[in-house]
Design a protein around this motif. Structure first.
Motif, PDB file in Angstrom:
ATOM      1  N   LEU A 162       0.821  -1.213   0.000  1.00 43.29           N
ATOM      2  CA  LEU A 162       0.000   0.000   0.000  1.00 43.29           C
ATOM      3  C   LEU A 162       0.858   1.267   0.000  1.00 43.29           C
ATOM      4  O   LEU A 162       0.566   2.225  -0.727  1.00 43.29           O
ATOM      5  N   ILE A 163       1.909   1.291   0.788  1.00 44.08           N
ATOM      6  CA  ILE A 163       2.804   2.460   0.837  1.00 44.08           C
ATOM      7  C   ILE A 163       3.473   2.654  -0.515  1.00 44.08           C
ATOM      8  O   ILE A 163       3.541   3.764  -1.047  1.00 44.08           O
ATOM      9  N   SER A 164       3.961   1.554  -1.132  1.00 44.08           N
ATOM     10  CA  SER A 164       4.595   1.691  -2.451  1.00 44.08           C
ATOM     11  C   SER A 164       3.586   2.154  -3.496  1.00 44.08           C
ATOM     12  O   SER A 164       3.920   2.940  -4.371  1.00 44.08           O
ATOM     13  N   PHE A 165       2.362   1.675  -3.405  1.00 45.40           N
ATOM     14  CA  PHE A 165       1.329   2.109  -4.343  1.00 45.40           C
ATOM     15  C   PHE A 165       1.051   3.600  -4.196  1.00 45.40           C
ATOM     16  O   PHE A 165       1.007   4.330  -5.184  1.00 45.40           O
ATOM     17  N   ILE A 166       0.883   4.052  -2.976  1.00 41.70           N
ATOM     18  CA  ILE A 166       0.595   5.470  -2.726  1.00 41.70           C
ATOM     19  C   ILE A 166       1.766   6.351  -3.157  1.00 41.70           C
ATOM     20  O   ILE A 166       1.576   7.420  -3.738  1.00 41.70           O
ATOM     21  N   LEU A 167       2.993   5.898  -2.896  1.00 40.66           N
ATOM     22  CA  LEU A 167       4.160   6.689  -3.282  1.00 40.66           C
ATOM     23  C   LEU A 167       4.364   6.704  -4.800  1.00 40.66           C
ATOM     24  O   LEU A 167       4.960   7.646  -5.333  1.00 40.66           O
ATOM     25  N   SER A 168       3.870   5.701  -5.504  1.00 40.53           N
ATOM     26  CA  SER A 168       4.053   5.669  -6.960  1.00 40.53           C
ATOM     27  C   SER A 168       2.967   6.449  -7.709  1.00 40.53           C
ATOM     28  O   SER A 168       3.121   6.735  -8.897  1.00 40.53           O
ATOM     29  N   LEU A 169       1.879   6.811  -7.051  1.00 43.84           N
ATOM     30  CA  LEU A 169       0.798   7.537  -7.711  1.00 43.84           C
ATOM     31  C   LEU A 169       1.256   8.847  -8.352  1.00 43.84           C
ATOM     32  O   LEU A 169       0.896   9.116  -9.503  1.00 43.84           O
ATOM     33  N   PRO A 170       2.019   9.694  -7.661  1.00 45.19           N
ATOM     34  CA  PRO A 170       2.461  10.939  -8.317  1.00 45.19           C
ATOM     35  C   PRO A 170       3.299  10.678  -9.573  1.00 45.19           C
ATOM     36  O   PRO A 170       3.196  11.418 -10.549  1.00 45.19           O
ATOM     37  N   PHE A 171       4.095   9.633  -9.563  1.00 45.42           N
ATOM     38  CA  PHE A 171       4.900   9.304 -10.733  1.00 45.42           C
ATOM     39  C   PHE A 171       4.004   8.987 -11.923  1.00 45.42           C
ATOM     40  O   PHE A 171       4.196   9.496 -13.029  1.00 45.42           O
ATOM     41  N   TRP A 172       2.998   8.131 -11.724  1.00 46.60           N
ATOM     42  CA  TRP A 172       2.105   7.755 -12.823  1.00 46.60           C
ATOM     43  C   TRP A 172       1.242   8.922 -13.263  1.00 46.60           C
ATOM     44  O   TRP A 172       0.952   9.092 -14.446  1.00 46.60           O
ATOM     45  N   TRP A 173       0.823   9.751 -12.321  1.00 48.69           N
ATOM     46  CA  TRP A 173       0.060  10.951 -12.671  1.00 48.69           C
ATOM     47  C   TRP A 173       0.917  11.868 -13.539  1.00 48.69           C
ATOM     48  O   TRP A 173       0.451  12.402 -14.542  1.00 48.69           O
ATOM     49  N   GLY A 174       2.172  12.032 -13.172  1.00 48.80           N
ATOM     50  CA  GLY A 174       3.090  12.852 -13.963  1.00 48.80           C
ATOM     51  C   GLY A 174       3.328  12.278 -15.348  1.00 48.80           C
ATOM     52  O   GLY A 174       3.400  13.018 -16.334  1.00 48.80           O
ATOM     53  N   MET A 175       3.435  10.973 -15.446  1.00 48.82           N
ATOM     54  CA  MET A 175       3.633  10.336 -16.750  1.00 48.82           C
ATOM     55  C   MET A 175       2.414  10.551 -17.650  1.00 48.82           C
ATOM     56  O   MET A 175       2.554  10.825 -18.843  1.00 48.82           O
TER      57      MET A 175
END
Length: 87
Positions: free
Chosen positions: A7-20
């Motif tokens: 869950l922590i890795s998923f939440i931390l990766s959200l800004p990256f995917w949003w930026g992409m």
């Protein structure tokens, strides 16, 4: 414990995917605008397609109205028809 890490890795990766996704949208818009500048016939083709689709839609409405009018049984000696244009 493993679920927390996931869950922590998923939440931390959200800004990256949003930026992409934002970057991809911006690049697509830029390349489309560049293509329009180099070849304005693309835009003309899109307009022609829109006009063609509108004309087809109007023709289908006329066909539907003809079908409705065919079902009307008029018993009269004469008929007056008036076309009213909304434009």
């Amino acid at each position: 414990m493993k679920i927390k890490i996931i869950l922590i890795s998923f939440i931390l990766s959200l800004p990256f995917w949003w930026g992409m996704n934002t970057l991809a949208r911006n690049i697509e818009a830029f390349t489309f605008e560049q293509a329009l500048l180099e070849n304005p016939r693309i835009f003309t083709a899109q307009l022609n397609q829109k006009i063609f689709e509108d004309e087809l839609r109007k023709m289908n409405l006329v066909k539907e109205k003809r079908g409705l009018l065919a079902a009307i049984d008029i018993k009269a000696n004469s008929v007056t028809s008036i076309e009213i244009d909304k434009q």
